[in-house]
Design a protein around this motif. Structure first.
Motif, PDB file in Angstrom:
ATOM      1  N   ARG A   1      -1.440 138.919  77.903  1.00 35.08           N
ATOM      2  CA  ARG A   1      -0.534 139.810  77.174  1.00 35.08           C
ATOM      3  C   ARG A   1      -0.311 141.170  77.852  1.00 35.08           C
TER       4      ARG A   1
ATOM      5  N   GLU B   1      -1.402 139.901  68.968  1.00 33.87           N
ATOM      6  CA  GLU B   1      -2.711 140.328  69.487  1.00 33.87           C
ATOM      7  C   GLU B   1      -3.817 139.552  68.785  1.00 33.87           C
TER       8      GLU B   1
ATOM      9  N   GLN C   1      -2.724 135.425  74.942  1.00 30.86           N
ATOM     10  CA  GLN C   1      -3.307 136.717  74.522  1.00 30.86           C
ATOM     11  C   GLN C   1      -4.028 137.387  75.693  1.00 30.86           C
TER      12      GLN C   1
ATOM     13  N   LYS D   1       5.791 140.105  75.359  1.00 30.97           N
ATOM     14  CA  LYS D   1       4.532 140.586  74.772  1.00 30.97           C
ATOM     15  C   LYS D   1       4.610 140.607  73.231  1.00 30.97           C
TER      16      LYS D   1
END
Ligand code: SF4
Ligand code: SF4
Length: 419
Positions: A140, A153, A137, A148
């Motif tokens: 990312r 998230e 994360q 990604k």
């Protein structure tokens, strides 16, 4: 179907079970109509009927080949075929037996073996999974778009968990990846149940339900995860916990089967059967408190700034995970709760089809998984929902990787509505 099982399996519990399942199949082929892999590939051997035929050959002592392994690997274990089958063929149980035998006879390439070893080592262990996820994360923003999308998230959610205050208590399964990927699901469950007069408690010594390990063909290790959870939960069961609430329908399907998987373990058989009987998907628990829920909904709408009549109903597309609709055979329950809570459900075409997440399938069969995801996202987005709701962490993160619309567990959607 006539069978003549080979000596190596005939008189074992698995052999007897496989034999009765095979004999129930009349080869009508109705199941092919709802099989996602048959729809995509059009190959009979990628249909339930074809796979049943391959497993019959194998169980009758014919040579087990890489071809059988490939077609069984491609199966999502979505169990849509079970829902469609007019003869009640328990395909999911048969494929567990079949895969275990294939694994003992056909060697995988070093890369495929390594992938499976890594998944079994990392996914069920939050102490390994969470730090790796956090690194992913953090990196990312620097990753190419395709990679990604695969790393969800980090979400900020309300983690408030009401202190136990009700005489009615239920246990919750925390599971393995869910607390890292979507930590707000179980606290929201605790808040909703608290409003319904039930205190939700958890035992930190319980963990992964065992599904990842079991379905990656380390079935004995999977049974060890089951025994560990039973040991963790048993004192709470004896102290009067009314249910074991499960918020990931994939885990729920396996916990419902603990009794079956440990039926031949003299130390655990009875306890496992009791745990399975106590396990409940959160939708079953909420529906069981329908009258109280209606009161709580009424109260929350009275406190809303808008009157229910003037308020536009938020549009929700519900994705019913295969484990919910085909595994646990719970259909229409979440939908009824969301409608009662004032949401408008959008139409979702082909709602019986898998999204392609299917446990570790999206990692092990990425191409097929990607095609299923694309179709599922198009179906979910077709009704222009404001939010997509689902009931399993795997589906949630997988679908989110293919859409810009927010994907949430339905209990979060309900909790936000009631707050
Ligand atoms: S629908 Fe059932 S009985 Fe017919 S082929 Fe499929 S599994 Fe066999
Ligand atoms: S479990 Fe799903 S993918 Fe596997 S044969 Fe049945 S319908 Fe097809």
């Amino acid at each position: 179907m006539k069978t003549n099982l080979a000596e190596f399996i005939r008189d074992t519990p698995e052999g007897r079970e496989a034999n009765s399942i095979l004999r129930a199949c009349v080869h009508c082929g109705f199941c092919t109509a709802t099989c996602p892999t048959y729809q995509l590939l059009g190959d009979e051997l990628d249909s339930p009927r074809g796979r049943i035929y391959l497993m019959k050959e194998m169980l009758e002592g014919n040579v087990v080949t890489a071809k059988t392994q490939k077609h069984l690997d491609r199966c999502l274990t979505c169990r849509a075929c079970e829902t469609t089958c007019p003869s009640g063929v328990e395909y999911g149980r048969l494929v567990d037996i079949g895969r275990n035998i294939v694994e003992q006879h056909v060697r995988r390439s070093p890369v495929e073996t390594l992938k499976r070893v890594a998944l079994r080592a990392i996914v069920p262990r939050p102490a390994l999974f969470q730090p790796l996820l956090r690194i992913g994360q953090a990196l990312r923003p620097l990753l190419p778009a395709a990679l990604k999308r695969k790393i969800p998230e980090r979400t900020t959610r309300n983690l408030d968990w009401p202190a136990p205050r009700h005489p009615r208590r239920m246990l919750v399964l925390d599971g393995c990846v869910q607390p890292s990927l979507a930590p707000g699901i179980n606290p929201a469950t605790a808040r909703v149940l608290d409003r319904l007069g039930i205190s939700l408690i958890k035992d930190e010594t319980a963990g992964c339900c065992g599904a990842v390990t079991f379905h990656l063909n380390r079935q004995d290790d999977g049974r060890d995860y089951m025994r560990r959870n039973i040991d963790a939960w048993w004192p709470h069961v004896e102290a009067g916990a009314q249910a074991i609430v499960i918020t990931a329908s994939g885990c729920g399907t396996l916990v419902k089967e603990y009794g079956h998987h440990l039926a031949h373990d003299p130390r655990y058989a009875e306890k496992a059967a009791k745990i399975s009987a106590l396990s409940k998907d959160i939708s079953e628990v909420v529906l069981g408190e329908k009258d109280k829920l209606e009161e709580v909904i009424l109260l929350s709408t009275q406190h809303s700034a808008l009157s229910p009549a003037s308020e536009a109903k938020p549009r929700v597309a519900f994705h019913s995970p295969c484990s919910l609709q085909h595994g646990l055979k719970i259909r229409g329950t979440v939908e009824a709760i969301l409608v009662a809570a004032g949401f408008e459900l959008t139409m979702v075409p082909d709602s019986h089809l898998c999204c392609g997440s299917a446990g570790t399938y999206s990692i092990l069969e990425p191409e097929l998984s990607r095609r299923l995801l694309k179709n599922k996202v198009a179906a979910l987005e077709s009704g222009a929902p404001a939010v997509i709701a689902t009931a399993n962490i795997g589906c949630l993160t997988h679908i989110q990787s293919g859409t810009a619309i927010n994907v949430k567990h339905w209990i979060n959607v309900l909790d936000e509505r009631l707050t």
